[in-house]
Scaffold this motif. Structure first.
Motif, short mmCIF file in Angstrom:
data_model
loop_
_atom_site.label_atom_id
_atom_site.label_comp_id
_atom_site.label_asym_id
_atom_site.label_seq_id
_atom_site.Cartn_x
_atom_site.Cartn_y
_atom_site.Cartn_z
N SER A 5 0.85 -1.18 0.00
CA SER A 5 0.00 0.00 0.00
C SER A 5 0.89 1.24 0.00
CB SER A 5 -0.88 0.00 1.25
OG SER A 5 -1.66 1.16 1.30
N ILE A 6 0.65 2.11 -0.98
CA ILE A 6 1.45 3.32 -1.11
C ILE A 6 0.52 4.52 -1.07
CG2 ILE A 6 3.02 4.61 -2.61
CD1 ILE A 6 3.80 1.90 -3.86
N PRO A 7 0.72 5.43 -0.11
CA PRO A 7 -0.13 6.62 -0.09
C PRO A 7 0.18 7.52 -1.29
CG PRO A 7 1.46 6.67 1.73
CD PRO A 7 1.66 5.39 0.98
N VAL A 8 -0.87 7.95 -1.97
CA VAL A 8 -0.73 8.81 -3.14
C VAL A 8 -1.57 10.05 -2.90
CG1 VAL A 8 -1.24 9.03 -5.59
CG2 VAL A 8 -0.33 6.87 -4.71
N SER A 9 -0.92 11.20 -2.89
CA SER A 9 -1.66 12.43 -2.67
C SER A 9 -1.60 13.39 -3.86
CB SER A 9 -1.15 13.14 -1.41
OG SER A 9 0.22 13.43 -1.53
N ASP A 10 -0.76 13.05 -4.85
CA ASP A 10 -0.70 13.90 -6.04
C ASP A 10 -0.14 13.10 -7.21
OD1 ASP A 10 2.11 13.81 -5.69
OD2 ASP A 10 2.15 15.72 -4.65
N ALA A 11 -0.06 13.75 -8.37
CA ALA A 11 0.39 13.08 -9.59
C ALA A 11 1.83 12.59 -9.48
CB ALA A 11 0.24 14.03 -10.78
N THR A 12 2.66 13.31 -8.76
CA THR A 12 4.05 12.90 -8.58
C THR A 12 4.14 11.60 -7.80
OG1 THR A 12 4.78 15.21 -8.68
CG2 THR A 12 6.31 13.63 -7.72
N ASP A 13 3.36 11.49 -6.73
CA ASP A 13 3.34 10.25 -5.94
C ASP A 13 2.86 9.07 -6.78
OD1 ASP A 13 4.07 11.71 -3.68
OD2 ASP A 13 2.04 11.72 -2.82
N LEU A 14 1.81 9.29 -7.57
CA LEU A 14 1.27 8.22 -8.40
C LEU A 14 2.30 7.78 -9.44
CD1 LEU A 14 -1.06 6.38 -9.20
CD2 LEU A 14 -1.90 8.24 -10.67
N GLY A 15 2.94 8.74 -10.08
CA GLY A 15 3.96 8.42 -11.08
C GLY A 15 5.11 7.63 -10.48
N LEU A 46 3.19 10.11 -17.34
CA LEU A 46 2.51 9.65 -16.12
C LEU A 46 3.54 9.31 -15.05
CD1 LEU A 46 -0.18 8.80 -14.77
CD2 LEU A 46 0.16 6.54 -15.80
N GLU A 47 4.58 8.59 -15.42
CA GLU A 47 5.63 8.23 -14.46
C GLU A 47 6.38 9.45 -13.94
OE1 GLU A 47 8.34 5.18 -15.63
OE2 GLU A 47 6.79 3.61 -15.57
N ARG A 48 6.47 10.49 -14.75
CA ARG A 48 7.16 11.71 -14.31
C ARG A 48 6.26 12.61 -13.47
NH1 ARG A 48 8.79 12.07 -19.73
NH2 ARG A 48 7.71 14.04 -19.90
N GLY A 49 5.01 12.21 -13.31
CA GLY A 49 4.11 12.97 -12.45
C GLY A 49 3.39 14.11 -13.12
N LYS A 50 3.34 14.10 -14.44
CA LYS A 50 2.61 15.16 -15.14
C LYS A 50 1.12 14.99 -14.85
CE LYS A 50 1.68 17.25 -19.57
NZ LYS A 50 1.89 17.23 -21.00
N ALA A 51 0.49 16.05 -14.41
CA ALA A 51 -0.94 16.01 -14.11
C ALA A 51 -1.71 15.70 -15.38
CB ALA A 51 -1.39 17.34 -13.52
N SER A 52 -2.70 14.84 -15.27
CA SER A 52 -3.47 14.41 -16.43
C SER A 52 -4.91 14.15 -16.02
CB SER A 52 -2.86 13.13 -17.00
OG SER A 52 -3.68 12.60 -18.00
N VAL A 53 -5.82 14.36 -16.94
CA VAL A 53 -7.22 14.03 -16.69
C VAL A 53 -7.59 12.75 -17.43
CG1 VAL A 53 -7.93 16.40 -16.27
CG2 VAL A 53 -8.02 15.50 -18.59
N ARG A 54 -6.62 12.03 -17.92
CA ARG A 54 -6.85 10.81 -18.68
C ARG A 54 -6.93 9.61 -17.73
NH1 ARG A 54 -2.56 11.36 -23.38
NH2 ARG A 54 -3.33 9.28 -23.85
#
Length: 76
Positions: A5-15, A46-54
């Motif tokens: 489990s990894i907490p994700v709070s923004d696009a950078t965390d997700l990437g 996506l891996e670099r954390g670029k915000a996306s609505v896709r």
């Protein structure tokens, strides 16, 4: 292998989480992009954390890596 489990709070965390999962599985960007049916550029951004609505494409990438997205209310 990344934690279960990894907490994700923004696009950078997700990437970062997606990149860690891909590398832990010893997959190339090309492998995951093909399996998910997304473009190489999209996955790289996506891996670099670029915000996306896709969202649909993002969910396909997670699925291709055997990951799933779950939401948690931090208030308990």
């Amino acid at each position: 292998m990344p934690p279960a489990s990894i907490p994700v709070s923004d696009a950078t965390d997700l990437g970062a989480a997606i990149r860690a999962a891909r590398k832990a599985r010893d997959l190339r960007l090309e492998d995951v992009a093909l399996a998910a049916g997304v473009g190489l550029r999209f996955l790289s951004e996506l891996e670099r954390g670029k915000a996306s609505v896709r969202l649909e494409e993002t969910l396909r990438v997670l699925s291709a890596l055997g990951l799933r997205l779950s939401l948690e209310d931090p208030r308990g």
